[in-house]
Write an enzyme that holds these catalytic residues in place. Structure first.
Site, PDB file in Angstrom:
ATOM      1  N   GLU A 166       0.940   3.594  62.064  1.00 37.08           N
ATOM      2  CA  GLU A 166       2.251   3.340  61.458  1.00 37.08           C
ATOM      3  C   GLU A 166       3.310   4.351  61.882  1.00 37.08           C
ATOM      4  O   GLU A 166       3.946   4.999  61.044  1.00 37.08           O
ATOM      5  CB  GLU A 166       2.131   3.280  59.930  1.00 37.08           C
ATOM      6  CG  GLU A 166       1.309   2.098  59.468  1.00 37.08           C
ATOM      7  CD  GLU A 166       1.307   1.902  57.959  1.00 37.08           C
ATOM      8  OE1 GLU A 166       1.801   2.791  57.234  1.00 37.08           O
ATOM      9  OE2 GLU A 166       0.819   0.862  57.502  1.00 37.08           O
ATOM     10  N   GLU A 371      -5.288  -3.058  58.789  1.00 39.96           N
ATOM     11  CA  GLU A 371      -5.238  -2.851  57.338  1.00 39.96           C
ATOM     12  C   GLU A 371      -4.682  -4.097  56.678  1.00 39.96           C
ATOM     13  O   GLU A 371      -3.714  -4.688  57.176  1.00 39.96           O
ATOM     14  CB  GLU A 371      -4.308  -1.684  56.957  1.00 39.96           C
ATOM     15  CG  GLU A 371      -4.844  -0.328  57.321  1.00 39.96           C
ATOM     16  CD  GLU A 371      -3.897   0.804  56.919  1.00 39.96           C
ATOM     17  OE1 GLU A 371      -3.155   0.645  55.928  1.00 39.96           O
ATOM     18  OE2 GLU A 371      -3.906   1.828  57.618  1.00 39.96           O
TER      19      GLU A 371
HETATM   20  C1  BGP Z   1      -0.610   2.095  54.891  1.00 35.79           C
HETATM   21  C2  BGP Z   1      -1.289   3.362  55.362  1.00 35.79           C
HETATM   22  C3  BGP Z   1      -2.589   3.666  54.687  1.00 35.79           C
HETATM   23  C4  BGP Z   1      -2.658   3.258  53.229  1.00 35.79           C
HETATM   24  C5  BGP Z   1      -2.024   1.906  52.973  1.00 35.79           C
HETATM   25  C6  BGP Z   1      -1.886   1.526  51.524  1.00 35.79           C
HETATM   26  O1  BGP Z   1       0.769   2.232  55.030  1.00 35.79           O
HETATM   27  O2  BGP Z   1      -1.557   3.280  56.738  1.00 35.79           O
HETATM   28  O3  BGP Z   1      -2.887   5.006  54.920  1.00 35.79           O
HETATM   29  O4  BGP Z   1      -2.269   4.256  52.390  1.00 35.79           O
HETATM   30  O5  BGP Z   1      -0.751   1.816  53.546  1.00 35.79           O
HETATM   31  O6  BGP Z   1      -0.762   2.171  50.994  1.00 35.79           O
HETATM   32  P1  BGP Z   1      -0.777   2.879  49.583  1.00 35.79           P
HETATM   33  O7  BGP Z   1      -1.946   3.786  49.657  1.00 35.79           O
HETATM   34  O8  BGP Z   1       0.514   3.590  49.448  1.00 35.79           O
HETATM   35  O9  BGP Z   1      -0.947   1.790  48.605  1.00 35.79           O
END
Ligand code: BGP
Length: 471
Positions: A166, A371
């Site tokens: 990201e 993800e």
């Molecule tokens: C993405 C990231 C992850 C993870 C995910 C969920 O942006 O790559 O590292 O954190 O989001 O986000 P959050 O944990 O804020 O719910």
């Protein structure tokens, strides 16, 4: 389009799950690990820091045994840069190197394909202290050296590599660049300078990967927010297209095509934010194309026009986590057609199908979901198991969207859910859980960290065993 037939997933489809080192490992100060920007980040007192996380550093064998039981074909994880190079460059830390050797061996032994993110948010604080990090050109060489070290050390077993997680979020979140959060508008210029350096660095790392890893494949792991015009007012469509260019495509156009697209270039020039391009930069990006395009998908956004007026001029920008409106371009508004998670992330599997099709049409690279998942507040019940039906529903819909995109010709390598076991959220501590496996700890009470299988564990196990036929 509704079709008569829906193709099956290919036999070698990579069913997997994802994590990031700082969110899962813990052991933040053990075995010679150096500090990263995540370790020094000021955390609100109501949420936990990253020091213990899910204690995966000490329990990875137990966690991999659970992955094997679930049937995972792939596990996407990141290497903590400062376990390998505690200062970001210079001396190597043998204990850190050994940890990932053991982790990778354990995965391979269990028939799970490792997919490695080279850098997932945890930039070495040492490089910030030495020269300011990504905003300095020296960062390019240090990233390439670090990546090359990983290719040489683990490339015999790791064939799938991800350059930066990201990058688009890093660019817009100053703390991830080791900068303070004050005056975010001014920080945007530094963010885009960092972005340019990251693009050069990843292009050179792609070259190294192809040189050093036999059969190695490498790509970016971007985040993609599908955007819709809120109404059929043509100005909303224009705003939506502009937002897609400057929030989503700008980075992939640099990484995959080696170019600043016209909209993005004008955007930067109007705001005096165009970074200096050094001789060879664009050539390096053009020459080193990724092998696949990985993306993270959680939600879509609805976009309305936000014209300039007496109170707003070019350059006026507002942020939530990411930019939420920019004068003269766009604003994000609530989409009344969609339900949202407790954190307001709008649930939209159609947005995933659209993302896949848009990316495939524009870049023609095989896609990998790195993800996708459903965050929720969860408490283990006194009897029985945790029935996380909302998560099962969310993932069923999103995997179906992948299937539908494949049905119309999109090439997909695999799907990695976020996450396998519960881990620390990027912004919301341990209270926002994503896993198929519950980790018995609270925000500040570490309890016994026991792993417990939720209902979704059995659902994912069945999905993998049937190669998605149940979807
Ligand atoms: C993405 C990231 C992850 C993870 C995910 C969920 O942006 O790559 O590292 O954190 O989001 O986000 P959050 O944990 O804020 O719910």
């Amino acid at each position: 389009m509704q079709t008569k037939k829906l193709n099956e997933f290919p036999k070698d489809f990579l069913w997997g799950s994802s994590s990031a080192a700082f969110q899962i490992e813990g052991a933040a100060y053990e075995d010679g690990k150096g500090l990263s920007v995540m370790d020094v980040r000021k955390i609100k007192p109501e949420i936990c820091d990253y020091s213990v996380a899910s204690d995966h550093y000490h329990r990875y064998k137990e966690d991999i045994a659970l992955m094997k039981e679930c049937g995972l074909k792939a596990y996407r994880f990141s290497i903590a840069w400062t376990r390998i190079f505690p200062n970001g460059n210079g001396e190597v830390n043998p204990k850190g190197v050994a940890f990932y050797n053991d982790l990778i061996d354990e995965l391979v032994k269990n028939g799970i394909t490792p997919i490695v993110t080279i850098y997932h948010f945890e930039y070495p604080q040492g490089l910030i202290d030495q020269y300011g990090g990504w905003i300095d050109r020296r960062s390019i060489e240090d990233y390439v050296n670090y990546a090359s070290f990983l290719f040489k050390t683990y490339g015999d077993r790791v064939k799938y590599w991800l350059t930066i997680n990201e990058q688009d979020h890093v660019v817009h979140m100053p703390f991830r660049l080791g900068l303070t959060d004050e005056n975010r508008r001014e920080k945007e210029k530094l963010g885009f300078l960092a972005n340019h350096n990251m693009c050069v660095a990843t292009a050179l790392a792609i070259e190294k990967c192809h040189e050093l890893v036999e059969g190695g494949k490498i790509g970016p792991a971007t985040c993609f927010e599908t955007m819709y015009p809120t109404t059929n007012d043509p100005l909303d469509s224009l705003a939506c297209m502009d937002a897609m260019e400057i929030r989503n495509y700008y980075l992939l156009d640099l990484t995959i095509k080696g170019e600043y697209n016209g909209t993005f270039r004008r955007y930067l020039e109007d705001r005096d934010m165009m970074p200096e391009i050094h001789p060879g930069d664009m050539e390096a990006m053009k020459a080193n194309k990724p092998d696949f395009l990985a993306f993270n998908y959680y939600y879509s956004e609805s976009i309305s026009a936000f014209p300039l007026d007496d109170e707003h001029e070019i350059g006026d920008i507002e942020f939530k986590l990411l930019p939420s409106r920019e004068a003269g371009i766009y604003q994000v508004v609530r989409n009344e057609n969609l339900k949202a998670t407790l954190w307001g992330w709008e649930i939209d599997e159609v947005g995933l199908q659209l993302a896949a099709r848009l990316l495939w049409e524009r870049y023609r690279l095989p896609l990998l979901i790195t993800e996708c998942g459903f965050g929720n507040k969860e408490v283990w019940p006194e009897e029985g198991i945790l029935e996380d039906d909302d998560r099962i529903d969310y993932l069923t819909r999103h995997i179906r969207a992948v299937k539908e995109a494949m049905n119309v010709g999109v090439d997909f390598i695999g799907f990695c859910s976020w996450s396998f076991i519960d881990l620390i959220s990027g912004h919301s501590g341990f209270s926002k859980r994503y896993g198929f496996v519950f980790v018995n700890r609270d925000e500040h009470d570490l309890k016994d960290m026991a792993r417990r299988k939720k209902k979704s564990f059995y659902w994912y196990q069945k999905t993998i065993a049937e190669n998605g036929e149940n979807i």
